[in-house]
Write an enzyme that holds these catalytic residues in place. Sequence first.
Site, PDB file in Angstrom:
ATOM      1  N   ALA A  32      -9.059 -48.956   9.987  1.00 26.79           N
ATOM      2  CA  ALA A  32      -8.733 -47.743  10.742  1.00 26.79           C
ATOM      3  C   ALA A  32      -7.208 -47.652  10.849  1.00 26.79           C
ATOM      4  O   ALA A  32      -6.633 -47.556  11.939  1.00 26.79           O
ATOM      5  CB  ALA A  32      -9.401 -47.737  12.118  1.00 26.79           C
ATOM      6  N   HIS A  37       0.203 -49.936  11.262  1.00 23.20           N
ATOM      7  CA  HIS A  37      -0.154 -50.885  10.204  1.00 23.20           C
ATOM      8  C   HIS A  37       0.771 -50.718   8.993  1.00 23.20           C
ATOM      9  O   HIS A  37       1.174 -51.707   8.364  1.00 23.20           O
ATOM     10  CB  HIS A  37      -1.597 -50.654   9.747  1.00 23.20           C
ATOM     11  CG  HIS A  37      -2.626 -50.893  10.805  1.00 23.20           C
ATOM     12  ND1 HIS A  37      -3.324 -49.876  11.408  1.00 23.20           N
ATOM     13  CD2 HIS A  37      -3.070 -52.046  11.374  1.00 23.20           C
ATOM     14  CE1 HIS A  37      -4.165 -50.375  12.294  1.00 23.20           C
ATOM     15  NE2 HIS A  37      -4.029 -51.688  12.301  1.00 23.20           N
ATOM     16  N   GLY A 147       1.856 -56.733  14.691  1.00 24.73           N
ATOM     17  CA  GLY A 147       2.486 -55.714  15.519  1.00 24.73           C
ATOM     18  C   GLY A 147       2.766 -56.230  16.924  1.00 24.73           C
ATOM     19  O   GLY A 147       1.975 -56.971  17.507  1.00 24.73           O
ATOM     20  N   GLU A 148       3.897 -55.775  17.480  1.00 21.37           N
ATOM     21  CA  GLU A 148       4.225 -56.161  18.861  1.00 21.37           C
ATOM     22  C   GLU A 148       3.344 -55.438  19.875  1.00 21.37           C
ATOM     23  O   GLU A 148       3.334 -55.802  21.048  1.00 21.37           O
ATOM     24  CB  GLU A 148       5.707 -55.845  19.150  1.00 21.37           C
ATOM     25  CG  GLU A 148       6.652 -56.773  18.409  1.00 21.37           C
ATOM     26  CD  GLU A 148       8.106 -56.557  18.791  1.00 21.37           C
ATOM     27  OE1 GLU A 148       8.408 -55.562  19.487  1.00 21.37           O
ATOM     28  OE2 GLU A 148       8.942 -57.376  18.371  1.00 21.37           O
TER      29      GLU A 148
END
Length: 277
Positions: A32, A37, A147-148
């Site tokens: 998704a 991303h 990711g943060e």
Amino acid sequence: MQTVRELADLRAAVAMLRAGGGRVALVPTMGALHAGHLALIAAGRRAGAKVVASIFVNPLQFGADEDLSRYPRREAVDARLLAEAGCDLLWLPGVAAMYPAGFATTVSVAGVTEPFDGAARPGHFDGVATVVLKLFHQVAPDLACFGEKDWQQLQVVRRMVADLDLAIEIVGVPTEREDDGLALSSRNLYLAPDERGHAVALPRALGEAAAAIGRGEPAAAALERAHEALAAAGFAVDYCDLADAETLGAPQPDRPRRLLAAARIGTTRLIDNLPVD
Ligand code: PAF
């Protein structure tokens, strides 16, 4: 971009990517895909690496009452986005390949997993650590991008890599946001239009609290205002608190701090976090 579904094919494809002597970056995802991303893919490419993305909706990290069955799955669209972003290889294992019959091993990271999402979602980080370590062994990357937005997850992965002496550089990539500040998340797809309108209260409340604490206001008062703002927007707050940015324990003088929140609007649970400077 090549797509592989079997471990033997993955290993052969990664060996081909390495043939020129270059580095390999892993971007683990549950699909998704959104611009957050794609920023991870871009980070791998910026590091000069060939990029391997994985898509696997990991049942081990979902609680019994969570959204495993409705988690969005859209393989064809994701594959196109990855190819356009310059991803070199897509790893698409099935559940039976990842967790064959008799699978009995769990990776458990203590400490950093305990507060926040660890308390709200028992077993979640065991599931994350287990699948991430498996992906690391399967792909054997030189670096991996996370990711943060999932700040606690990033710290859990860093702890595991340090504790288990894994020679993998962990790259944290800043959160991508909508124009109004809402952090991009695959779960934003669940939001009804009115919920999407109210959801902006989450980054706003965090931003105001982080700024106030950064100015030296007492954290307790700033956090109380954030709780009130979230409740007024219709959120049920799981947590909204200040922590040591690395250990996720109580904030310490002269160490980086992070403000983290998780809150539900309707049936959708959103998380977000910000640094406090
Ligand atoms: O952040 C995610 O999407 C997942 O937790 C991860 C790291 C791919 C593990 O399943």
